[in-house]
Design an enzyme around this catalytic site. Structure first.
Site, PDB file in Angstrom:
ATOM      1  N   CYS A  89       0.838  -1.203   0.000  1.00 53.55           N
ATOM      2  CA  CYS A  89       0.000   0.000   0.000  1.00 53.55           C
ATOM      3  C   CYS A  89       0.876   1.259   0.000  1.00 53.55           C
ATOM      4  CB  CYS A  89      -0.885   0.026   1.244  1.00 53.55           C
ATOM      5  SG  CYS A  89      -2.127  -1.269   1.237  1.00 53.55           S
ATOM      6  N   CYS A 171      -3.833   0.186  -2.884  1.00 50.40           N
ATOM      7  CA  CYS A 171      -4.427   0.491  -1.588  1.00 50.40           C
ATOM      8  C   CYS A 171      -3.645   1.628  -0.934  1.00 50.40           C
ATOM      9  CB  CYS A 171      -4.442  -0.746  -0.699  1.00 50.40           C
ATOM     10  SG  CYS A 171      -2.872  -1.604  -0.589  1.00 50.40           S
TER      11      CYS A 171
END
Ligand SMILES: *[C@@H]1O[C@H](CO)[C@@H](O)[C@H](O)[C@H]1NC(C)=O
Ligand SMILES: *[C@@H]1O[C@H](CO)[C@@H](O)[C@H](O)[C@H]1NC(C)=O
Ligand SMILES: *[C@@H]1O[C@H](CO)[C@@H](O)[C@H](O)[C@H]1NC(C)=O
Length: 274
Positions: A89, A171
């Site tokens: 992420c 993400c």
């Protein structure tokens, strides 16, 4: 006739230009793809468990079992199935019309992951491939069709699926670097505008951080407050993304100045660092 008067180097250039219009599959494709795969799993991402031979086999089957203009996205599904990848992420970096620059940026900051840093992106970066009209005869090393003349170009289909997977796995924060010296820096038909943007999941992505970079010598056509970037921001808003936009990122400017120190706009750095 005219050619008689051209220097040899220029002649060669013209010749290669002609060839590149109609290039076939990259020579040594198998060795390059397999070599890159082994390099990736051994050196770049040690400990990852991929079966390079299997990925190659599925790739090859997808391409050579079909006519050169008829390799669809889903024909690569077994290949992608053999090369799944979760990405960290807050690191994904998207680009459109800033490819070279973004790869320098990514190499220097070492914080980001571009599509070309993923296994599949790394394996197939800059390569060309296609099968032959008569199926099962292997790759065509003489000539491949242009993207624009094909309904389902084998190179395009692979990158489309790779881009889709890349975006879908995003993400946290993501970054996108667009080219402010282009008409339509944000282009709805580019890979970013058509595939990646739609693939982002607003429930997984916290912020879309847009960075616009124009040539130091101009022109400045699009910026955070002008032109096509506004369309991008509108789409992000509609889909519920949080976003930021900057067209004065200092790190990007420094990188541009390192590559081009004599530019007037780089004089602020003179005597200091360059
Ligand atoms: C933006 O596009 C122009 C025109 O194609 C190109 O010359 C320039 O290198 C691009 N800028 C970046 C940062 O990639
Ligand atoms: C995500 O982006 C926002 C907006 O730019 C920033 O405030 C925040 O610190 C970023 N978070 C991470 C983890 O990078
Ligand atoms: C948008 O990108 C596509 C594909 O790269 C290109 O053919 C088209 O000319 C671009 N459109 C504009 C308006 O710049």
């Amino acid at each position: 006739m005219i050619a008689d008067h051209l220097p040899a180097a220029l002649m060669l250039l013209l010749l290669f230009d002609d060839l590149s219009a109609d290039m076939g599959t990259t020579p040594n494709l198998k060795q390059i793809v397999l070599g890159r795969c082994f390099s990736y799993v051994t050196l770049i991402s040690p400990g990852s468990r991929y079966n390079c031979e299997e990925i190659w086999r599925e790739f090859r089957n997808a391409v050579i079992q079909r006519a050169p203009c008829n390799v669809r996205v889903k024909d690569y599904s077994r290949m992608f199935h053999a090369s799944p990848q979760a990405l960290p992420c807050d690191t994904l970096l998207f680009w459109s019309k800033t490819r070279e620059f973004v790869h320098s940026y990514s190499a220097i900051t070492r914080r980001f992951c571009t599509l070309e840093d993923t296994l599949v992106g790394y394996m197939f970066n800059d390569l060309i491939w296609c099968g032959q009209k008569e199926k099962h005869r292997g790759f065509d090393f003489i000539s491949c069709p242009e993207w624009s003349t094909c309904a389902n170009h084998p190179v395009y289909s692979l990158w489309k699926q790779a881009s889709q997977n890349f975006a879908a796995s995003a993400c946290g924060n993501i970054t996108v670097i667009l080219n402010g010296s282009m008409e339509n820096a944000f282009n709805r038909t580019s890979m970013f505008g058509s595939v990646e943007l739609d693939g982002l999941n607003p429930r997984m992505v916290n912020h879309v951080n847009i960075k616009v970079v124009a040539n130091l010598e101009g022109p400045i056509i699009d910026s955070c407050t002008k032109g096509s970037i506004l369309n991008l921001i509108q789409i992000l808003k509609t889909r519920g993304f949080r976003w930021t936009c900057t067209d004065t990122d200092m790190t990007l400017l420094i990188l541009q100045c390192i590559q081009n120190p004599r530019q007037l706009s780089c004089q602020i750095f003179h005597n200091n660092m360059l």
